[in-house]
Design a protein around this motif. Structure first.
Motif, mmCIF file in Angstrom:
data_model
loop_
_atom_site.group_PDB
_atom_site.id
_atom_site.type_symbol
_atom_site.label_atom_id
_atom_site.label_comp_id
_atom_site.label_asym_id
_atom_site.label_seq_id
_atom_site.Cartn_x
_atom_site.Cartn_y
_atom_site.Cartn_z
ATOM 1 N N LEU A 238 0.815 -1.210 0.000
ATOM 2 C CA LEU A 238 0.000 0.000 0.000
ATOM 3 C C LEU A 238 0.850 1.262 0.000
ATOM 4 N N THR A 239 2.061 1.151 0.502
ATOM 5 C CA THR A 239 2.963 2.292 0.644
ATOM 6 C C THR A 239 3.349 2.856 -0.717
ATOM 7 N N GLY A 240 3.517 4.182 -0.773
ATOM 8 C CA GLY A 240 3.891 4.804 -2.027
ATOM 9 C C GLY A 240 5.361 5.119 -2.157
ATOM 10 N N ASP A 241 6.113 5.155 -1.058
ATOM 11 C CA ASP A 241 7.499 5.619 -1.167
ATOM 12 C C ASP A 241 8.445 4.496 -1.593
ATOM 13 N N PRO A 242 9.716 4.802 -1.890
ATOM 14 C CA PRO A 242 10.622 3.809 -2.492
ATOM 15 C C PRO A 242 10.906 2.588 -1.628
ATOM 16 N N ARG A 243 10.613 2.647 -0.346
ATOM 17 C CA ARG A 243 10.824 1.452 0.472
ATOM 18 C C ARG A 243 9.945 0.288 0.020
ATOM 19 N N ARG A 244 8.919 0.596 -0.751
ATOM 20 C CA ARG A 244 8.045 -0.453 -1.285
ATOM 21 C C ARG A 244 8.732 -1.269 -2.365
ATOM 22 N N TRP A 245 9.573 -0.642 -3.147
ATOM 23 C CA TRP A 245 10.040 -1.233 -4.402
ATOM 24 C C TRP A 245 10.620 -2.642 -4.260
ATOM 25 N N PRO A 246 11.493 -2.930 -3.284
ATOM 26 C CA PRO A 246 12.060 -4.288 -3.222
ATOM 27 C C PRO A 246 11.050 -5.375 -2.853
ATOM 28 N N SER A 247 9.904 -4.970 -2.282
ATOM 29 C CA SER A 247 8.926 -5.951 -1.795
ATOM 30 C C SER A 247 7.608 -5.910 -2.562
ATOM 31 N N ASP A 248 7.550 -5.114 -3.611
ATOM 32 C CA ASP A 248 6.296 -4.916 -4.338
ATOM 33 C C ASP A 248 5.998 -6.142 -5.206
ATOM 34 N N THR A 249 4.931 -6.862 -4.874
ATOM 35 C CA THR A 249 4.555 -8.043 -5.649
ATOM 36 C C THR A 249 3.699 -7.697 -6.855
ATOM 37 N N ALA A 250 3.175 -6.467 -6.865
ATOM 38 C CA ALA A 250 2.276 -6.030 -7.944
ATOM 39 C C ALA A 250 1.066 -6.949 -8.085
ATOM 40 N N SER A 251 0.744 -7.661 -7.016
ATOM 41 C CA SER A 251 -0.404 -8.572 -7.088
ATOM 42 C C SER A 251 -1.235 -8.528 -5.805
ATOM 43 N N ALA A 252 -1.109 -7.433 -5.075
ATOM 44 C CA ALA A 252 -1.758 -7.346 -3.769
ATOM 45 C C ALA A 252 -3.109 -6.645 -3.817
ATOM 46 N N GLY A 253 -3.646 -6.422 -4.996
ATOM 47 C CA GLY A 253 -4.942 -5.755 -5.098
ATOM 48 C C GLY A 253 -4.878 -4.283 -4.789
ATOM 49 N N VAL A 254 -3.695 -3.654 -4.986
ATOM 50 C CA VAL A 254 -3.521 -2.247 -4.674
ATOM 51 C C VAL A 254 -3.506 -1.430 -5.961
#
Length: 451
Positions: A155-171
């Motif tokens: 859900l987070t928008g800042d760059p700390r998301r990038w390494p963990s972003d699955t792009a499949s979380a319904g966000v």
């Protein structure tokens, strides 16, 4: 004031830390943690007695300051009576903490689900919204931070998301309002509000309203830049959620419990969400605690249907005791009012005066003891002092600013091209002015990089 400890143990503490402690958000071999020996009020110090004014409230959570005697005593007394009990039991201190929190949340948010912190609060609020609506998607803003657990980091928008972003979380992400760097080319606050709401409604319509469980927003975004929403925006979001049957979640983990000069930031805007997440200031982090305040309608969903979620330490007695003591002390000592007064009389005017004298200051914004100073290379173009998510040599100007503030005996909260001024809600006017003087000195360093 307690006597500051003078000890020779700092080297042993540092050695054990570097040998065994794995630090969050860090390259382990590149950090040099400051060794803390003690803290009280607005200050913490090392083993040699060198004090720092805590202008960061640690991670913007020690709203009541360090070592408040009433909170410390409450934890000690509770530990002597009942250290822990499973969340399925009814226990006095848990009930009282829930009652006091519910008494200060806006509207009918009268049921409290306790967690151990803010990220877990967000996780459970999203789960509640999805189960309540039967829909999968959640809309969140690009400039946001909601935590580091699985759903929260997506859900987070800042760059700390990038390494963990699955792009499949319904966000699904959208742009929230930010007049200084408007994604909508707005020239006024009114235009920013109108265009941001139109953009959000377009996003809802094109994603399919029947697929969207919730919109989650930080009432006043914190780590992303302390961007106070323009008048009418949050009521407009509330209206859109009502129109399309979407749950509105306000994340008050950082903005809540006095930080903005009100008990909750939502109080500034007259908005009642369906779910409200909290942590940090509820007990200043003396013992880990967070939670979700739940509306009557959503609570009713789980009246006879089990809620599929829980934590071993939900509503931990020591944490709840510290929350009870914190909330009572804040009310008795006028701490929320102090935050509002210091913001209005000292921090706001002081920061605006610094902005007039320093060409590196592009924007100043905030409420209460919740302010951001945005640093730029060029006021006309608004080019940030350092690039977005800069590291290494590219971040050298902000590293120099940070080092200068620390050398003056003030501990800052710095993120990207901003210095956040976020001291405890208990800070005195004299302490606030001392912090501003250190920032003034540091801005002369930033000015060297400005056009």
């Amino acid at each position: 004031m307690s006597t500051q400890p003078v000890s020779t143990d700092a080297a042993a503490v540092k050695a054990a830390d570097r040998a065994h402690v794995f630090h969050s958000w860090s390259a382990q071999g590149l950090i040099d943690p400051f060794v803390v020996a003690g803290a009280e009020g607005s200050y913490f110090w090392d083993h040699d007695g060198n004090r720092h004014l805590d202008f960061s409230s640690q991670l913007v959570n020690t709203n009541i300051g360090h070592q408040h005697p009433k909170v410390v005593a409450a934890i000690q007394e509770q530990a002597a009576r009942l250290c822990t009990i499973a969340p399925g039991f009814a226990v006095d201190v848990r009930s009282e903490a829930a009652r006091l929190i519910a008494g200060r949340t806006p509207g009918d948010l009268d049921r409290i689900f306790f967690t151990n912190g803010g990220a877990e609060a967000v996780e459970n609020a999203v789960r509640m919204a999805r189960l309540h609506t039967g829909r999968p998607k959640v809309l969140s803003a690009y400039r946001s931070y909601h935590g580091a657990t699985a759903a929260a980091i997506n859900l987070t928008g800042d760059p700390r998301r990038w390494p963990s972003d699955t792009a499949s979380a319904g966000v699904v992400r959208f742009w929230g309002p930010f007049r200084y760097r408007s994604p909508f080319h707005a020239e006024t606050e009114e235009q920013e509000c109108e265009r941001a709401l139109r953009h959000l409604e377009d996003t809802i319509v094109f994603e399919g309203p029947g697929t969207i469980a919730a919109v989650i927003l930080e009432t006043v975004p914190g780590t992303a830049g302390i961007m106070v929403p323009p008048p009418g925006y949050l009521p407009g979001v509330r209206a859109l959620c009502d129109r399309y049957g979407i749950v509105l979640i306000l994340d008050e983990v950082m903005a809540g419990f006095g930080r903005t000069g009100r008990w909750f930031a939502a109080d500034h805007f007259g908005v009642v969400p369906d779910l409200l997440t909290f942590a940090k200031g509820v007990n200043s982090g003396y013992v880990p605690l967070g939670g979700v305040a739940i509306s009557a309608e959503i609570a009713a969903t789980f009246e006879e249907r089990p809620y599929p979620g829980g934590l071993t330490y939900s509503g931990h007695p020591l944490a709840c005791a510290s929350a009870v003591a914190t909330i009572n002390a804040m009310a008795e000592e006028g701490i929320v009012e102090n935050a509002a007064r210091v913001g209005e009389d000292v921090l706001g005017p002081g920061l605006r005066e610094l902005a007039e004298r320093h060409p590196s200051v592009g924007d100043v914004r905030g409420l209460g003891v919740f302010w951001a100073v945005e640093l730029v290379r060029d006021r006309r173009t608004r080019e940030p002092l350092v690039p977005y998510a800069a590291t290494g040599e590219a971040n050298a100007p902000m590293a120099a600013v940070t080092a200068t503030i620390k050398a003056a005996g003030v501990w800052p909260f710095v993120n990207m091209n901003r210095v956040h001024v976020v001291p405890p809600c208990t800070i005195t006017e004299a302490e606030a002015k001392a912090g501003l003087a250190a920032l003034d000195e540091a801005l002369t360093v930033a000015d060297r990089y400005a056009a």
